[in-house]
Structure formats: C-alpha cells, structure tokens
Write a protein that holds these residues in place. Structure first.
Motif, PDB file in Angstrom:
ATOM      1  N   TRP A   1       0.921  -1.126  -0.204  1.00 25.93           N
ATOM      2  CA  TRP A   1      -0.057   0.194  -0.029  1.00 25.93           C
ATOM      3  C   TRP A   1       0.731   1.243  -0.137  1.00 25.93           C
ATOM      4  O   TRP A   1       1.873   1.385   0.831  1.00 25.93           O
ATOM      5  CB  TRP A   1      -0.842   0.068   1.127  1.00 25.93           C
ATOM      6  CG  TRP A   1      -2.074  -1.002   1.079  1.00 25.93           C
ATOM      7  CD1 TRP A   1      -3.313  -0.682   0.596  1.00 25.93           C
ATOM      8  CD2 TRP A   1      -2.023  -2.389   1.577  1.00 25.93           C
ATOM      9  NE1 TRP A   1      -3.964  -2.215   0.716  1.00 25.93           N
ATOM     10  CE2 TRP A   1      -3.275  -2.976   1.158  1.00 25.93           C
ATOM     11  CE3 TRP A   1      -1.118  -3.133   2.152  1.00 25.93           C
ATOM     12  CZ2 TRP A   1      -3.550  -4.107   1.333  1.00 25.93           C
ATOM     13  CZ3 TRP A   1      -1.320  -4.449   2.207  1.00 25.93           C
ATOM     14  CH2 TRP A   1      -2.561  -5.068   1.967  1.00 25.93           C
ATOM     15  N   MET A   2       0.650   1.944  -0.765  1.00 26.91           N
ATOM     16  CA  MET A   2       1.139   3.401  -0.967  1.00 26.91           C
ATOM     17  C   MET A   2       0.902   4.352  -0.030  1.00 26.91           C
ATOM     18  O   MET A   2      -0.576   4.755   0.020  1.00 26.91           O
ATOM     19  CB  MET A   2       1.373   4.073  -2.452  1.00 26.91           C
ATOM     20  CG  MET A   2       2.227   3.551  -3.311  1.00 26.91           C
ATOM     21  SD  MET A   2       2.243   4.367  -4.775  1.00 26.91           S
ATOM     22  CE  MET A   2       0.759   3.449  -5.932  1.00 26.91           C
ATOM     23  N   ILE A   3       1.525   5.039   0.838  1.00 24.28           N
ATOM     24  CA  ILE A   3       0.957   5.952   1.648  1.00 24.28           C
ATOM     25  C   ILE A   3       2.029   7.286   1.585  1.00 24.28           C
ATOM     26  O   ILE A   3       3.065   6.985   1.240  1.00 24.28           O
ATOM     27  CB  ILE A   3       0.791   5.513   3.114  1.00 24.28           C
ATOM     28  CG1 ILE A   3       2.225   5.171   3.670  1.00 24.28           C
ATOM     29  CG2 ILE A   3      -0.047   4.364   3.254  1.00 24.28           C
ATOM     30  CD1 ILE A   3       2.206   5.084   5.367  1.00 24.28           C
ATOM     31  N   GLY A   4       1.429   8.465   2.049  1.00 25.61           N
ATOM     32  CA  GLY A   4       2.291   9.524   2.060  1.00 25.61           C
ATOM     33  C   GLY A   4       1.372  10.995   1.373  1.00 25.61           C
ATOM     34  O   GLY A   4       0.387  10.622   0.589  1.00 25.61           O
ATOM     35  N   SER A   5       2.128  11.768   1.674  1.00 23.79           N
ATOM     36  CA  SER A   5       1.517  13.268   1.194  1.00 23.79           C
ATOM     37  C   SER A   5       1.353  13.235  -0.537  1.00 23.79           C
ATOM     38  O   SER A   5       0.435  13.974  -0.961  1.00 23.79           O
ATOM     39  CB  SER A   5       2.164  14.161   1.815  1.00 23.79           C
ATOM     40  OG  SER A   5       3.719  14.432   1.204  1.00 23.79           O
ATOM     41  N   ALA A   6       2.263  12.214  -1.163  1.00 24.81           N
ATOM     42  CA  ALA A   6       2.013  12.440  -2.728  1.00 24.81           C
ATOM     43  C   ALA A   6       0.745  11.443  -3.211  1.00 24.81           C
ATOM     44  O   ALA A   6       0.620  11.526  -4.234  1.00 24.81           O
ATOM     45  CB  ALA A   6       3.216  11.798  -3.169  1.00 24.81           C
ATOM     46  N   THR A   7      -0.018  10.678  -2.222  1.00 28.69           N
ATOM     47  CA  THR A   7      -1.054   9.994  -2.527  1.00 28.69           C
ATOM     48  C   THR A   7      -2.086  10.430  -2.217  1.00 28.69           C
ATOM     49  O   THR A   7      -2.119  11.292  -1.480  1.00 28.69           O
ATOM     50  CB  THR A   7      -0.765   8.498  -1.862  1.00 28.69           C
ATOM     51  OG1 THR A   7      -0.943   8.707  -0.514  1.00 28.69           O
ATOM     52  CG2 THR A   7       0.578   7.778  -1.950  1.00 28.69           C
TER      53      THR A   7
ATOM     54  N   ASN B   1      10.426  11.331  -3.001  1.00 32.62           N
ATOM     55  CA  ASN B   1       9.890  12.631  -3.212  1.00 32.62           C
ATOM     56  C   ASN B   1       9.374  12.695  -4.542  1.00 32.62           C
ATOM     57  O   ASN B   1      10.254  12.670  -5.714  1.00 32.62           O
ATOM     58  CB  ASN B   1      10.876  13.635  -2.998  1.00 32.62           C
ATOM     59  CG  ASN B   1      11.090  13.873  -1.573  1.00 32.62           C
ATOM     60  OD1 ASN B   1      10.113  14.716  -0.984  1.00 32.62           O
ATOM     61  ND2 ASN B   1      12.163  13.977  -0.905  1.00 32.62           N
ATOM     62  N   ILE B   2       8.140  12.740  -4.758  1.00 37.80           N
ATOM     63  CA  ILE B   2       7.411  13.086  -6.300  1.00 37.80           C
ATOM     64  C   ILE B   2       7.342  14.528  -6.314  1.00 37.80           C
ATOM     65  O   ILE B   2       6.897  15.286  -5.513  1.00 37.80           O
ATOM     66  CB  ILE B   2       6.075  12.625  -6.251  1.00 37.80           C
ATOM     67  CG1 ILE B   2       5.998  10.998  -5.768  1.00 37.80           C
ATOM     68  CG2 ILE B   2       5.506  12.579  -7.676  1.00 37.80           C
ATOM     69  CD1 ILE B   2       6.862  10.188  -6.947  1.00 37.80           C
ATOM     70  N   THR B   3       8.002  15.094  -7.348  1.00 35.40           N
ATOM     71  CA  THR B   3       8.102  16.544  -7.869  1.00 35.40           C
ATOM     72  C   THR B   3       7.101  17.075  -8.969  1.00 35.40           C
ATOM     73  O   THR B   3       6.877  17.939  -8.973  1.00 35.40           O
ATOM     74  CB  THR B   3       9.522  16.614  -8.393  1.00 35.40           C
ATOM     75  OG1 THR B   3       9.651  15.940  -9.292  1.00 35.40           O
ATOM     76  CG2 THR B   3      10.658  16.445  -7.150  1.00 35.40           C
ATOM     77  N   GLU B   4       6.444  15.952  -9.655  1.00 35.94           N
ATOM     78  CA  GLU B   4       5.432  16.436 -10.566  1.00 35.94           C
ATOM     79  C   GLU B   4       4.169  15.617 -10.545  1.00 35.94           C
ATOM     80  O   GLU B   4       4.034  14.437 -10.437  1.00 35.94           O
ATOM     81  CB  GLU B   4       6.041  16.246 -11.914  1.00 35.94           C
ATOM     82  CG  GLU B   4       5.358  16.570 -13.291  1.00 35.94           C
ATOM     83  CD  GLU B   4       5.788  16.306 -14.574  1.00 35.94           C
ATOM     84  OE1 GLU B   4       5.170  16.436 -15.431  1.00 35.94           O
ATOM     85  OE2 GLU B   4       7.223  16.120 -14.413  1.00 35.94           O
TER      86      GLU B   4
END
Length: 294
Positions: A149-155, A223-226
């Motif tokens: 499971w993907m979690i984080g502020s980018a999701t 870190n996702i930037t886009e």
C-alpha cells in the motif's frame, strides 16, 4: 393487529432476512504464527485478499515454514473472532480441504501446520468454514505479502494507512506489485499491512539508489516532484522500484468492459481452452486476476 402494525412487522422481518442473507463472517482476515515471516507480531501479520467473486472467501499466496504453527484472525487484536484447527493441531496436506473452526464454535486453540517449507496458495471460505493450502507454482523467492500500500502526502489518501493505495501482486509473478495512480508533489513509502499502524514494516528508499528499495531501517521516503498519473511497480525479489509517467491519452485505450473475451492460463503461462478444477490466471479486457475453479 392493525394493518399498519402488521405491515411494519412484515417490513422488519423482511429487513432482518435481507440482513442475514447479506451478512458476512468477517470483513478481513490475516495470518499469524511462527510459520509466517511476521511470527506472532500483529503489525507484521499477513493480510489475505478478499475474493472479487465471493466476499466470504479470502486468498493469499505466501511462504509457510514447515512444522511451525499458524492461524487466522479477523481483527488485529487478541480475544476476537479467530479461525483455527479446532480441538487439536492439524497438519494440512497440499490441495486437501480441511475444516476451518471458529473460536465461537470451539474454545481450544488448535493451530495449523504444513510439513514442507514452501510458498502456498491459501484459500479460506468462512461461509463453508473450509481451508485449502496448495503448494504454489511460484517458488523462485520467499513470498511475504499479498499486496503493498502506497501512503504519504503524494498519494490520494495522504498519511492515513487505511486510505493507502493498494498495489496488487502480478498474477504470474507474485513478488512484483503494481498500481496506476495519480500522484502529486510530496513524499511516499510502501506499507505491508493496511490494518496496522506505523509500527509495521515498510519498504523504503535506498539512499544509494533511488531505483532500489530496502525493507525497514531509516525512514527514507521517495519525493514526487511532478503531479501526474504514474505506473508504479515494486519488485520485492529484485528489491527495485519504478515510477513511470503515463501518457493521458493511453489511459482511455485500456479495455475495461465486462463483456470482453475471457481467456484462462496456467500459472506457468500456458493458455487453457476449458479449465478444470485448479488455480488459473483469468484475463478479460484490461484486467488480470488469479482465480480458483472448483
């Protein structure tokens, strides 16, 4: 009895019957025990996946150690509804159905065992109270998880683990997990148990290589930037990760209709015209799932 009272009573009875018919034994099922990678640590329990065809059926393809015990829990906590072997220990034979005994029916905490260490396809039917453990075709590496499971502020779900974006296992390579999802600028990491808290084990960024993952350790995130739609793939055997931006025009070409032709394949990749009883890969339109045919 007046007409209104009679009508109300009949309505209540009808609602009760509908509720009884649609109620399911449990909303979730996890595997715990020394036979699993997480042992008796609840936050490292193995999450089973609910069948798309039957809400009372849960499945997992994971590794079990020989001559070590395991059982099934419906909650991440002790003292709740459990499913186990019953009055005494039971060694399960590959492909042979066995009774799945609830803690409500039998207080003795008998555990299950297997006689050979291997990856197994595990199917629990809570309505019929049966369990079938079959040695899996895939044995290339030890399987610990049924999904990530993907979690984080980018999701989409942020840091809420319960809202994590599921990454499903590939039908032919269950050590590889993938998802197509929208991501925005921010951080993310990969959880292993949607029902546990932040004390669970995570797959994290290898500081020496952005395309590599590590299991546990320092909380190094990606870190996702886009902001874009990405195909995200994690291979826990190769310990790699990839984030590939998707061409928005390509998304609409994916076939999703339920009327698309259906084809079946063995777990080894051979197409089968008329599948008999067993586990197969079902492909329909743009969807690929593993199914058990009885």
């Amino acid at each position: 009895m007046g007409l209104k009272t009679f009508t109300k009573s009949m309505l209540c009875c009808a609602l009760y019957v509908i509720g009884a018919l649609t109620a399911h034994a449990a909303d979730r099922l996890v595997i715990v025990g020394d036979a699993t990678w997480g042992g008796w640590t609840l936050s490292q329990s193995t999450v089973m996946q609910k069948s798309d065809e039957n809400a009372d059926v849960f499945k997992a393809t994971v590794h079990l150690d020989a001559n070590k015990e395991f059982k099934f829990l419906t909650e991440l906590g002790w003292g709740n509804l459990e499913y186990r072997a019953g009055a005494g220990p039971v060694t399960l034979q590959s492909g042979v159905e066995a009774p799945l005994v609830s803690s409500e029916d039998e207080p003795t905490d008998g555990k299950f065992f297997v006689s050979e260490s291997a990856n197994y396809d595990i199917v629990c039917n809570l309505a019929e109270k049966t369990v079938v453990v079959t040695k899996a075709t895939y044995q290339a590496t030890v399987l610990k998880h049924t999904a990530l499971w993907m979690i984080g502020s980018a999701t989409k779900g942020g840091w809420s683990i319960g809202e994590g974006t599921i990454m499903k296992a590939d039908a032919t390579n269950p050590a590889k997990f993938s998802a197509r999802t929208e991501l925005k600028p921010g951080e993310l990491k990969f959880g292993t148990n949607i029902y546990a808290g932040f004390d669970q084990m995570f797959y994290l960024r290898d500081v020496a290589d952005e395309g590599k993952i590590v299991f546990g350790g320092n909380d190094n995130k990606w870190n996702i930037t886009e902001e874009a739609t990405y195909d995200v793939t994690v291979d826990v055997a190769a310990m790699t990760v990839s984030f590939t931006k998707v061409d928005p025009t390509a998304i609409s070409t994916v076939e999703t209709t339920s009327e698309a032709p259906v084809s079946y394949y063995t777990l080894g990749g051979m197409q089968v015209e008329k599948p008999h009883a067993g586990v197969y890969v079902k492909r329909q339109g743009g969807k690929t799932v593993k199914v058990m045919i009885k």
